[in-house]
Design a protein around this motif. Sequence first.
Motif, mmCIF file in Angstrom:
data_model
loop_
_atom_site.group_PDB
_atom_site.id
_atom_site.type_symbol
_atom_site.label_atom_id
_atom_site.label_comp_id
_atom_site.label_asym_id
_atom_site.label_seq_id
_atom_site.Cartn_x
_atom_site.Cartn_y
_atom_site.Cartn_z
ATOM 1 N N ASN A 1 4.039 5.758 -5.440
ATOM 2 C CA ASN A 1 3.998 5.788 -6.910
ATOM 3 C C ASN A 1 2.978 6.795 -7.418
ATOM 4 O O ASN A 1 3.217 7.514 -8.396
ATOM 5 C CB ASN A 1 3.684 4.398 -7.459
ATOM 6 N N ILE A 2 1.817 6.850 -6.730
ATOM 7 C CA ILE A 2 0.796 7.819 -7.130
ATOM 8 C C ILE A 2 1.299 9.249 -6.921
ATOM 9 O O ILE A 2 1.089 10.138 -7.766
ATOM 10 C CB ILE A 2 -0.510 7.570 -6.345
ATOM 11 N N MET A 3 1.984 9.498 -5.783
ATOM 12 C CA MET A 3 2.509 10.837 -5.515
ATOM 13 C C MET A 3 3.571 11.231 -6.542
ATOM 14 O O MET A 3 3.580 12.373 -7.033
ATOM 15 C CB MET A 3 3.090 10.879 -4.101
ATOM 16 N N ILE B 1 0.837 -1.202 0.000
ATOM 17 C CA ILE B 1 0.000 0.000 0.000
ATOM 18 C C ILE B 1 0.873 1.253 0.000
ATOM 19 O O ILE B 1 0.610 2.221 -0.736
ATOM 20 C CB ILE B 1 -0.937 -0.015 1.220
ATOM 21 N N LEU B 2 1.963 1.251 0.831
ATOM 22 C CA LEU B 2 2.866 2.391 0.859
ATOM 23 C C LEU B 2 3.525 2.609 -0.498
ATOM 24 O O LEU B 2 3.652 3.751 -0.980
ATOM 25 C CB LEU B 2 3.934 2.158 1.932
ATOM 26 N N ASN C 1 5.188 14.449 -11.239
ATOM 27 C CA ASN C 1 5.633 14.501 -12.633
ATOM 28 C C ASN C 1 4.610 15.188 -13.521
ATOM 29 O O ASN C 1 4.957 15.939 -14.444
ATOM 30 C CB ASN C 1 5.909 13.088 -13.148
ATOM 31 N N LEU C 2 3.333 14.962 -13.220
ATOM 32 C CA LEU C 2 2.284 15.620 -13.997
ATOM 33 C C LEU C 2 2.319 17.128 -13.784
ATOM 34 O O LEU C 2 2.197 17.920 -14.734
ATOM 35 C CB LEU C 2 0.919 15.049 -13.591
#
Length: 282
Positions: free
Chosen positions: A196-198, A190-191, A203-204
Amino acid sequence: MSMIFFACVVRVRDGLPLSASTDFHFNQDFLECRRKLKALSSILAHYPSRGTAKGRDLSIHFLSSGDIACMAICSSSYSTIMAFCFLEELQWEFAASYDTTSIGLASRPYAFLEFDNVIQKVKCHFNRVPASQIKANWEKVEEELKFQPPVQLQLEDTELMNGMANGGHPGVHVEVGPTYRMQPVTPLGILSLVLNIMCGALNLIRGVHLAEYSFQCYLYLFYSSARKVKTVVLFLSICSCNVYLHGLRNLWQIAFHIGVASLSSYQILTRQLMEKQPDCEV
């Protein structure tokens, strides 16, 4: 009691069903026999012209000639000679109705659907008529079967027949792979997902800012170039106006001097004329 339950006409080279009788039987044994008949029809080119697959209650008989083969599901107690008499009659009717070209050009199953009525009629006739009434055909078929008996197959072995189509090699044995069960996600997983989402979000954002900066630089260069062009145009316009005004001023000065010179010449000429005239007496 019906002894011939089902009949069909197929193309030998690929087992394409061309026509079949109407099927009103829905018991499990019959449906299983139909499935094995379909498997057998696709490899008839690898067998002799006559064959029989015996089962406990039902049997499959086939008779191939040229491009077509006639197949039937009969009761196991039904006479083999009667079954092949029926198939020969069916084959003759079909050959008299369709030529080789139309059979070879057929591209969809049951392309000769109108022949189903003929199959049904011949099937009903053989189910009703006893063997004594077809004695002539019986003797002919019996002699042929003695001279060239049909190949004997086991109905239980038809599951492997499709694997024999490629040069007589047995079918490939397919094993069922192990079943893997998905495990619940651990806290570390989960971490990792959150990080990865952050990272993806950062990057976006960086990409958006980079695009915005590039757009601003483009606008600056565009307006700078436009301003330079305006300056050059204004300078050229002022120079053109100066040249034009300077030319007009020179023309005016030339015209003025010409006018003054002309007036002076006129005055001098008039004075000289008046001096030459004699004095008038009173």
